[in-house]
Design a protein around this motif. Structure first.
Motif, PDB file in Angstrom:
ATOM      1  N   TYR A   1      31.961  13.828   0.686  1.00 13.90           N
ATOM      2  CA  TYR A   1      31.674  12.634   1.478  1.00 13.90           C
ATOM      3  C   TYR A   1      32.532  11.486   0.952  1.00 13.90           C
ATOM      4  O   TYR A   1      32.593  11.253  -0.260  1.00 13.90           O
ATOM      5  CB  TYR A   1      30.187  12.272   1.360  1.00 13.90           C
ATOM      6  N   PRO A   2      33.221  10.751   1.851  1.00 15.78           N
ATOM      7  CA  PRO A   2      34.159   9.711   1.406  1.00 15.78           C
ATOM      8  C   PRO A   2      33.467   8.406   1.009  1.00 15.78           C
ATOM      9  O   PRO A   2      32.494   7.979   1.632  1.00 15.78           O
ATOM     10  CB  PRO A   2      35.052   9.501   2.631  1.00 15.78           C
ATOM     11  N   TYR A   3      34.012   7.800  -0.013  1.00 19.16           N
ATOM     12  CA  TYR A   3      33.524   6.510  -0.495  1.00 19.16           C
ATOM     13  C   TYR A   3      34.717   5.623  -0.840  1.00 19.16           C
ATOM     14  O   TYR A   3      35.806   6.110  -1.132  1.00 19.16           O
ATOM     15  CB  TYR A   3      32.694   6.665  -1.773  1.00 19.16           C
TER      16      TYR A   3
ATOM     17  N   LYS B   1      21.463  -7.398   1.221  1.00 18.66           N
ATOM     18  CA  LYS B   1      21.371  -6.258   2.134  1.00 18.66           C
ATOM     19  C   LYS B   1      19.964  -5.675   2.226  1.00 18.66           C
ATOM     20  O   LYS B   1      19.641  -4.999   3.198  1.00 18.66           O
ATOM     21  CB  LYS B   1      22.362  -5.166   1.729  1.00 18.66           C
ATOM     22  N   ARG B   2      19.124  -5.951   1.233  1.00 25.28           N
ATOM     23  CA  ARG B   2      17.739  -5.457   1.289  1.00 25.28           C
ATOM     24  C   ARG B   2      16.993  -6.015   2.491  1.00 25.28           C
ATOM     25  O   ARG B   2      16.038  -5.407   2.979  1.00 25.28           O
ATOM     26  CB  ARG B   2      16.989  -5.843   0.017  1.00 25.28           C
ATOM     27  N   HIS B   3      17.421  -7.163   2.984  1.00 24.39           N
ATOM     28  CA  HIS B   3      16.721  -7.831   4.071  1.00 24.39           C
ATOM     29  C   HIS B   3      17.441  -7.688   5.411  1.00 24.39           C
ATOM     30  O   HIS B   3      17.023  -8.291   6.399  1.00 24.39           O
ATOM     31  CB  HIS B   3      16.566  -9.319   3.742  1.00 24.39           C
ATOM     32  N   LEU B   4      18.516  -6.910   5.452  1.00 23.55           N
ATOM     33  CA  LEU B   4      19.298  -6.766   6.675  1.00 23.55           C
ATOM     34  C   LEU B   4      18.946  -5.464   7.382  1.00 23.55           C
ATOM     35  O   LEU B   4      19.189  -4.381   6.853  1.00 23.55           O
ATOM     36  CB  LEU B   4      20.800  -6.796   6.348  1.00 23.55           C
ATOM     37  N   LYS B   5      18.351  -5.566   8.548  1.00 20.23           N
ATOM     38  CA  LYS B   5      17.945  -4.396   9.316  1.00 20.23           C
ATOM     39  C   LYS B   5      19.017  -4.076  10.358  1.00 20.23           C
ATOM     40  O   LYS B   5      18.963  -4.510  11.499  1.00 20.23           O
ATOM     41  CB  LYS B   5      16.601  -4.647  10.003  1.00 20.23           C
ATOM     42  N   SER B   6      20.030  -3.346   9.929  1.00 19.99           N
ATOM     43  CA  SER B   6      21.120  -2.971  10.829  1.00 19.99           C
ATOM     44  C   SER B   6      21.796  -1.726  10.296  1.00 19.99           C
ATOM     45  O   SER B   6      21.996  -1.586   9.085  1.00 19.99           O
ATOM     46  CB  SER B   6      22.143  -4.109  10.942  1.00 19.99           C
ATOM     47  N   SER B   7      22.167  -0.834  11.216  1.00 18.90           N
ATOM     48  CA  SER B   7      22.880   0.387  10.826  1.00 18.90           C
ATOM     49  C   SER B   7      24.297   0.091  10.361  1.00 18.90           C
ATOM     50  O   SER B   7      24.961   0.950   9.782  1.00 18.90           O
ATOM     51  CB  SER B   7      22.915   1.369  12.007  1.00 18.90           C
ATOM     52  N   LEU B   8      24.773  -1.115  10.638  1.00 19.49           N
ATOM     53  CA  LEU B   8      26.122  -1.486  10.205  1.00 19.49           C
ATOM     54  C   LEU B   8      26.201  -1.706   8.702  1.00 19.49           C
ATOM     55  O   LEU B   8      27.256  -1.531   8.099  1.00 19.49           O
ATOM     56  CB  LEU B   8      26.561  -2.783  10.909  1.00 19.49           C
ATOM     57  N   VAL B   9      25.107  -2.118   8.098  1.00 13.87           N
ATOM     58  CA  VAL B   9      25.123  -2.494   6.685  1.00 13.87           C
ATOM     59  C   VAL B   9      25.116  -1.236   5.828  1.00 13.87           C
ATOM     60  O   VAL B   9      24.167  -0.441   5.881  1.00 13.87           O
ATOM     61  CB  VAL B   9      23.913  -3.371   6.339  1.00 13.87           C
ATOM     62  N   PRO B  10      26.148  -1.023   5.026  1.00 11.32           N
ATOM     63  CA  PRO B  10      26.225   0.213   4.229  1.00 11.32           C
ATOM     64  C   PRO B  10      25.292   0.169   3.024  1.00 11.32           C
ATOM     65  O   PRO B  10      25.003  -0.918   2.493  1.00 11.32           O
ATOM     66  CB  PRO B  10      27.688   0.244   3.779  1.00 11.32           C
ATOM     67  N   PRO B  11      24.824   1.312   2.571  1.00  8.49           N
ATOM     68  CA  PRO B  11      23.985   1.355   1.358  1.00  8.49           C
ATOM     69  C   PRO B  11      24.830   1.234   0.101  1.00  8.49           C
ATOM     70  O   PRO B  11      24.861   2.120  -0.758  1.00  8.49           O
ATOM     71  CB  PRO B  11      23.308   2.721   1.461  1.00  8.49           C
TER      72      PRO B  11
ATOM     73  N   LEU C   1      29.958   1.411  -5.320  1.00 11.86           N
ATOM     74  CA  LEU C   1      30.241   2.478  -4.367  1.00 11.86           C
ATOM     75  C   LEU C   1      29.847   2.050  -2.964  1.00 11.86           C
ATOM     76  O   LEU C   1      28.739   1.540  -2.752  1.00 11.86           O
ATOM     77  CB  LEU C   1      29.482   3.761  -4.727  1.00 11.86           C
ATOM     78  N   GLU C   2      30.759   2.249  -2.000  1.00 14.12           N
ATOM     79  CA  GLU C   2      30.481   1.965  -0.595  1.00 14.12           C
ATOM     80  C   GLU C   2      30.812   3.209   0.231  1.00 14.12           C
ATOM     81  O   GLU C   2      31.966   3.649   0.271  1.00 14.12           O
ATOM     82  CB  GLU C   2      31.315   0.784  -0.097  1.00 14.12           C
ATOM     83  N   PRO C   3      29.819   3.813   0.888  1.00  8.29           N
ATOM     84  CA  PRO C   3      30.085   5.016   1.685  1.00  8.29           C
ATOM     85  C   PRO C   3      30.897   4.700   2.934  1.00  8.29           C
ATOM     86  O   PRO C   3      30.809   3.617   3.506  1.00  8.29           O
ATOM     87  CB  PRO C   3      28.679   5.511   2.045  1.00  8.29           C
ATOM     88  N   LEU C   4      31.693   5.672   3.350  1.00 11.02           N
ATOM     89  CA  LEU C   4      32.506   5.561   4.560  1.00 11.02           C
ATOM     90  C   LEU C   4      32.085   6.662   5.522  1.00 11.02           C
ATOM     91  O   LEU C   4      32.064   7.825   5.155  1.00 11.02           O
ATOM     92  CB  LEU C   4      33.989   5.700   4.216  1.00 11.02           C
TER      93      LEU C   4
END
Length: 336
Positions: free
Chosen positions: A47-49, A70-80, A104-107
């Motif tokens: 899996y790419p990061y 990001k803990r308070h952002l409810k959006s699929s755009l925000v990466p874990p 680390l940021e998943p892609l």
């Protein structure tokens, strides 16, 4: 202080250099240095990061602020995105065994935004879909009340459903509205490409992207702006022929990553897209690298190194990526 050499060595020997993520796969992808981070592409379990190594305490603080936000952002755009404390092990020049954090940021997207723009240049329906995707992204950021503050085409990728996903979120802050100018530039590039296509279709010998009156010479569109020559010198206009940068320079380069080299009275400088001097035109030689964001400048026989903001870097021995080593844009990899 941790260096890019330390990161390269760690990536080449992950089993001995990372505390927990020992299954890192690095295929010698370029290591790009920005003001805050050194970054490269890796895979963990296929899996790419994007892996970021903070270069300063300011970078770590910036990452911490985003992770809190990001803990308070409810959006699929925000990466874990996550910070891994003291994850990377390295040895400094004195032989001391040390450690540093990594980010680390998943892609997950399959296409780089720049590829989608290239496709849209020759397809009106693709251009329309891309403009819709830009509108959708802007509305989503407004709905979660966030500004990315680093919205550029190399920081976007597109998924199989045609939705845009930002990457490099560590600049993001609470309160929407900070990306308005960036959204405008993204739209202008697509619209200018379409105008260029229409002109070429109707008149093959006409090579400029849009018809602009009142200039001696006109170049093609670059990042939404067009270099033009007037009797007073070179400057920049937008696609509607409105002046953005006054025509006063003896020579200008095209804009790349928000910067353009200029020459005034025989001396070189660097400007931003508002015409502000990032580096005053006082240098004998100036070489701006749009990949790294760094500029090398010579004055009075001495060379100096500056970051993207025009701040002088004192330690000229710090290892940086050359233009030949760095990739011009992020190429998104396919997620499983």
């Amino acid at each position: 202080m941790v260096t890019i050499s330390n990161l390269r060595n760690a990536l080449a020997n992950p089993a001995d250099s990372f505390r927990t993520i020992k299954e890192i796969v690095w295929d010698n992808a370029s290591i790009i240095r920005s003001t805050y981070f050194a970054e490269t592409r890796i895979k963990i379990g296929n899996y790419p990061y994007l892996l970021y190594m903070p270069l300063t305490s300011v970078a770590t603080h910036r990452a911490e602020l985003f992770c809190k936000l990001k803990r308070h952002l409810k959006s699929s755009l925000v990466p874990p995105m996550r910070i891994m404390r003291d994850e990377m092990l390295y040895t400094d020049t004195l032989g001391n065994k040390l450690s540093c954090d990594i980010l680390l940021e998943p892609l997950s997207c399959t296409m780089a935004y720049s590829d989608a723009v290239a496709n849209a240049k020759f397809d009106k329906s693709e251009a329309g879909s891309l403009l819709t995707a830009i509108d959708t992204l802007e509305k989503e950021l407004i709905s979660i009340d966030v500004s990315l503050n680093n919205l550029r085409k190399e920081n976007l990728c597109i998924d199989e459903n045609g939705l845009l996903h930002p990457i490099r979120w560590y600049h993001a802050t609470k309160q929407a509205g900070g990306d308005q100018e960036a959204f405008k530039q993204l739209r202008n590039e697509i619209l200018c490409n379409q105008q260029e296509l229409e002109v070429k279709d109707s008149q093959q010998s006409y090579s400029t992207p849009v018809e602009l009156d009142g200039h001696i010479a006109i170049r093609t569109v670059s990042e939404g702006l067009i270099a033009v020559e007037d009797e007073s010198g070179w400057g920049f206009v937008d696609c509607n022929n409105n002046y953005v940068v006054e025509s006063k320079y003896g020579w200008v380069s095209d804009f790349k990553e928000g910067r353009a080299e200029v020459e005034l009275n025989g001396a070189m400088g660097l400007i931003d897209k508002m015409g502000n001097h990032v580096l005053e035109p006082i240098y004998d030689i100036l070489d701006y690298n749009h990949i790294s964001g760094l500029s090398r400048a010579k004055i009075n026989g001495s060379w100096y190194l500056f970051d993207y903001s025009g701040v002088e870097i004192q330690d000229l021995s710090t290892e940086i990526e050359t233009e030949e080593d760095a990739e011009p844009e992020y190429q998104a990899q396919e997620a499983p």
